[in-house]
Structure formats: C-alpha cells, structure tokens
Design an enzyme around this catalytic site. Sequence first.
Site, PDB file in Angstrom:
ATOM      1  N   LYS A 213     -51.883   6.930  51.371  1.00  0.00           N
ATOM      2  CA  LYS A 213     -50.607   6.731  52.313  1.00  0.00           C
ATOM      3  C   LYS A 213     -49.463   7.198  50.667  1.00  0.00           C
ATOM      4  O   LYS A 213     -49.172   7.712  51.065  1.00  0.00           O
ATOM      5  CB  LYS A 213     -50.762   5.614  52.241  1.00  0.00           C
ATOM      6  CG  LYS A 213     -49.564   5.497  53.112  1.00  0.00           C
ATOM      7  CD  LYS A 213     -49.597   4.241  53.964  1.00  0.00           C
ATOM      8  CE  LYS A 213     -47.900   4.135  54.938  1.00  0.00           C
ATOM      9  NZ  LYS A 213     -48.440   2.540  55.717  1.00  0.00           N
ATOM     10  N   GLU A 219     -56.251   5.074  41.376  1.00  0.00           N
ATOM     11  CA  GLU A 219     -57.513   5.003  41.231  1.00  0.00           C
ATOM     12  C   GLU A 219     -58.153   6.812  42.213  1.00  0.00           C
ATOM     13  O   GLU A 219     -59.354   7.994  41.581  1.00  0.00           O
ATOM     14  CB  GLU A 219     -58.125   4.243  41.969  1.00  0.00           C
ATOM     15  CG  GLU A 219     -58.620   2.682  41.380  1.00  0.00           C
ATOM     16  CD  GLU A 219     -57.256   1.730  42.299  1.00  0.00           C
ATOM     17  OE1 GLU A 219     -55.892   2.661  41.847  1.00  0.00           O
ATOM     18  OE2 GLU A 219     -57.617   0.669  42.498  1.00  0.00           O
ATOM     19  N   GLU A 360     -55.726  -9.246  53.619  1.00  0.00           N
ATOM     20  CA  GLU A 360     -54.353  -7.945  52.711  1.00  0.00           C
ATOM     21  C   GLU A 360     -53.377  -8.762  53.867  1.00  0.00           C
ATOM     22  O   GLU A 360     -52.671  -8.433  53.643  1.00  0.00           O
ATOM     23  CB  GLU A 360     -54.569  -7.156  52.494  1.00  0.00           C
ATOM     24  CG  GLU A 360     -53.880  -6.002  51.756  1.00  0.00           C
ATOM     25  CD  GLU A 360     -53.892  -4.485  50.999  1.00  0.00           C
ATOM     26  OE1 GLU A 360     -53.746  -3.999  52.115  1.00  0.00           O
ATOM     27  OE2 GLU A 360     -54.764  -4.977  49.981  1.00  0.00           O
ATOM     28  N   LYS A 499     -50.726  -3.850  39.753  1.00  0.00           N
ATOM     29  CA  LYS A 499     -50.854  -2.283  40.098  1.00  0.00           C
ATOM     30  C   LYS A 499     -49.459  -2.535  38.126  1.00  0.00           C
ATOM     31  O   LYS A 499     -49.941  -1.832  37.342  1.00  0.00           O
ATOM     32  CB  LYS A 499     -50.577  -1.714  41.032  1.00  0.00           C
ATOM     33  CG  LYS A 499     -51.135  -2.174  42.024  1.00  0.00           C
ATOM     34  CD  LYS A 499     -50.928  -1.229  43.211  1.00  0.00           C
ATOM     35  CE  LYS A 499     -51.853  -1.245  44.348  1.00  0.00           C
ATOM     36  NZ  LYS A 499     -51.492  -0.034  45.270  1.00  0.00           N
TER      37      LYS A 499
HETATM   38  O1  F6P Z   1     -54.842  -2.221  48.588  1.00  0.00           O
HETATM   39  C1  F6P Z   1     -53.245  -2.065  48.316  1.00  0.00           C
HETATM   40  C2  F6P Z   1     -53.045  -0.569  48.785  1.00  0.00           C
HETATM   41  O2  F6P Z   1     -51.522  -0.430  48.644  1.00  0.00           O
HETATM   42  C3  F6P Z   1     -53.484  -1.169  50.623  1.00  0.00           C
HETATM   43  O3  F6P Z   1     -52.803  -1.808  51.692  1.00  0.00           O
HETATM   44  C4  F6P Z   1     -54.364   0.434  51.364  1.00  0.00           C
HETATM   45  O4  F6P Z   1     -54.410   0.281  51.744  1.00  0.00           O
HETATM   46  C5  F6P Z   1     -54.673   1.077  49.211  1.00  0.00           C
HETATM   47  O5  F6P Z   1     -53.591   0.498  48.397  1.00  0.00           O
HETATM   48  C6  F6P Z   1     -54.371   2.242  48.757  1.00  0.00           C
HETATM   49  O6  F6P Z   1     -53.054   3.174  49.335  1.00  0.00           O
HETATM   50  P1  F6P Z   1     -52.524   4.081  49.211  1.00  0.00           P
HETATM   51  O7  F6P Z   1     -53.821   4.595  50.366  1.00  0.00           O
HETATM   52  O8  F6P Z   1     -51.452   4.315  49.239  1.00  0.00           O
HETATM   53  O9  F6P Z   1     -54.193   4.942  48.332  1.00  0.00           O
END
Ligand code: F6P
Length: 530
Positions: A213, A219, A360, A499
């Site tokens: 998102k 990662e 979460e 993070k």
């Molecule tokens: O775990 C934290 C978080 O922001 C989740 O809410 C989300 O699903 C995941 O990391 C991955 O985030 P992104 O889709 O922005 O890579």
Amino acid sequence: MSKLTDSPAWRALAEHQRHIAPLQMHDLFAADHGRAKRYSLEFGAIYLDYSRHRITDDTLRLLFELARQANVGAWIERMFSGEHVNNSENRAALHVALRADQERFPTAGSEGTSDVMPDVMLMVRAARARAYALADALRAGSISGATGKPLCHIVNLGVGGSDLGPRLLSRAMRCQSDSSLTLRFAANADPADLDAALAGLDPERTLFIIASKTFTTVETLSNARRARAWLAASLGDAPELSAHFAAVTADEAKAHAWGVPAERIFPMWDWVGGRFSMWSSVGLAAVIAAGPAHFDSLLAGARAMDAHFREAPLERNMPVILALLSVWYSAFFGAETHALLPYLEDLRDFPAWAQQLQMESNGKGVDRDGQPVDYPTAPVIWGSSGTLSQHSFHQLLHQGTRLVPADFIVPCSGDSDAAAQHLLIVNALAQGSALMTGAAAAEPYRVLPGNKPSSTILIDKLEPHALGQLLALYEHKVVAEAALLNINPFDQWGVEFGKSVAQSIERGQQTEQLDASTQSLLSRIEPWRH
Ligand code: F6P
C-alpha cells in the site's frame, strides 16, 4: 475509572460475572434442553452455535445493553456511510465498498462525511475491471514475458495485509484454482523466503506482484529488488524485465519510479486499511488463480455479511455476538488469549490472517479520545488448523490453568474423500464437547475440569461465497469489538516506531542513542558480519 468501566452496563456485567463464574455449563444445558438451539444463529452459509459459553439469558441481556450503551449500531452506520471513523488519521474505512454492488457508495456529501467523498464505486469498479482483465489474460496464456513466453508462475511479494489476505484466499480457493498456474508468496525480509518461493520457477515465465500500500515497506522492496536480480541473472538486465512485474499500491508514482509499467499498476486507497484490503487488487494473486467469477462470488458472500451486519438487530447479529463474547471473556474473565481452530487444511492461513486483523486493529492502549484505557483490549489471537491443533496445544486447552475461549470453524462438506471429511467434523465436535463437559477420573492427572467455552461455526461447504461470508464476519467482529471498547481499529501507530529504529540501525545512525543492550548486541554481531 474510565468512562467505560464506570458505565452502568460495564458495572452491571462485572457484578453479573461474580455471580455466574461458578456456574457449570453442563448444568445450564441440563436445566434447559433448548439451550443449544436458542443460542444458535444462522445466516447464509454460516451456522453459529454459541451455547457452549459461560452465559445465561441475563448475561446476554447485559451484553446487549453494553452494545447499546456503546452505540454499536451507530458505529456500524458511520463506517458504512464513509465517515472518518479512523479518527487518528482522519480517514474513512470503506473496505465494504470493495465488495458493494450499488451504484454509488457513499454518495458525495453523505450525512456525516467531513468532506465530499468521490464516488468510490467508480474507482473500485475501474480497478477491479483492470485486475480481472489481467487475470483473464494470464489464465488464457496471452501475457508474455521478456522472451515471449507466457507468464504462468505468479509470485506475490508483500507482507502483513499485502500477504496474509491474498495468501489465505489463494489456499482457501484452491479447489477453484487453475492448476496450470503456479502461485507462490514471499513476505519475509529473510532471503530464504523468496529463495524458497522461487525454487523451481522459470524466470522467463514468472510474474511478480509487488503488493504494498505504501510502497515503502523494506521487506517488500528488498524482495522486489532480489526478484529483479533473479530475473536479470537469467534474462539479462534489460528494460523488458518490466514485463515481469505488476504492483498493487496506493502510491502509484513510487511504483512507476521503481520500474513497474503504468498499465500494470493497480490502485489501493487510503480509505482501506491494509488488513482489510484483500477484496481489492491486493487479492490479485487469488483472482489470477481462482478466476474473476469465483472472486466475484467471494465478494458477493462478503457483501451478504455486510448487509447482515448493517441490518440485523444486535440480538441476532453474528459479528456483534462474537465481539460481545470476546469482550466478555477478556474483560470480565481475564482471558488473555483466544484460539481459532479452523478444521480444514485449506483454512490453515486463517489464524495468521485473523491475528493481524484483530491484534493490529484492537491491540491498543488508548481510547478514541486518547485516554489510557483501564480495561483489556484485544486478546492475543492464535491457533492452527484442526486436527493438527489437537496434537499440539489442546492439552493446554483441556487441562491447563488458563481460560482460552476457542472458535471451531467446521466446513461440513467438500469435494474430497467424504469419510476423511467426516473424521474432521467428528474431531471438531468432540473437542468442543470435551472442553465443555470435562471428564472425571480417580487420578488427578486424568481429570479434565471442563467448563471451557467455545463457539462452533458450521459452514455447509467452503466455496467462495461462504468464504466471503466467513471472512467478512471476522472483519466485522473486530469492528464491533472496537466500538464496544471505544478504540480506533483502523490505525496502527505501534508498528511505525520499530520500523524507524530498524532504519536508523541499518544506516548506522545514532547508535549512541540506542539502548545499552542493543549496542552490546550490535558490537557482538559485528565480527560475525564479515
Ligand atoms: O504491519 C504494519 C503494516 O503497515 C500493515 O498494516 C500492512 O498491512 C503491512 O505493514 C504492509 O504494509 P504495505 O502494504 O504498505 O507494504
């Protein structure tokens, strides 16, 4: 005491719990032969038996009073109408729009929206149509990679809501999926995860879906970089490699800058939380595997549960009842955890998905007004598929010292071996019964105390429509629980700090500001790194 714990409904439940705690469920059943039926509810493909709980009619009356006091019904309506219920980020939470079928949702200027929401349905439908077109083309073998070979190995690169949902959907819709396509998932920063996902795949035929998102998750970007290197090692590092990538993100500019072709970038929006997003193009891997028609059926199932959640009275509202039971045990019995036991191997990813969804969302320490809470919020969610769970942790459930409410999720028919399927059902029912009845014995170590609560969810057959109902049921349970607890389920500030610490360590910045243990550990690791 907080406004909530000092409220009439909360105080009445606390008093009631002291009265009901000593009662044995088997006595309640003995005194009321209609209990099992009265404490059951059916909607669509879902049959919920909540009779094996430490509740009476008075308990339910007081729990529904708590729900009324919390204005759960109003919160449901506020979410569906696009209000900014995610108050800390001033955002709507419109994952329900991802599966809606009405013309406009919500209409601009809806009551309570703090700004004029564009008609989200136009955005949702356009994105879905593009995702379906890509899925159909891939399933027809008409999408080629850099060397002209059709792409048939699909690798989803994402984590959290960008992994758990699509991973769960893909396995749960295995029976509806096209076996000529290979589907893999890599989520962990650990290179072994992607290495395992790539094992045996043909670079010429592999498509990577970068699901993120924010398009900033380290990662996922690390895995995307390594995926590109893997392709380049075989195909040469040429611009044509971009044909092997798609992206699902709310930051289309970042995805384009990374090198994903514009026509392969599928949007997400800030009014959908990551853990609620698998109904969008985040579910692309599942759309490709199972096909648009089955994904539409999944959406229709979730839509049906949405209508139930929005329209059913509290006393006949399945997500509200699950949420009330969760609060009943965590806040009034001190239960720290809640076990999820799906008795179907194709639902083995369900506990992990539900962990992020509930923990979460509701693992919070301040209420919507920013006041520290003086009551427990989300329980620890854990579990595994049955019957595996019986050979792992059911000993603790039966004879341990902790109260662990459990949900048995039991599909009752399938396309596989009927006898083996029946064995699964028999074991699920037997475990729920044994937890409740317990067993007397001469030797203390053989005694099962019983009186251990569980819900049993029967599903006729786990086909996509029923799957959509089940998953939306648990999404709405989490939202209802948050309303009961006066917390915001749609933000996750607690995961951002870790993070930033990781980023400063990685960049070797401000190590002197790190705690002494971390500094000591870093100095111990240093020699091993070279
Ligand atoms: O775990 C934290 C978080 O922001 C989740 O809410 C989300 O699903 C995941 O990391 C991955 O985030 P992104 O889709 O922005 O890579």
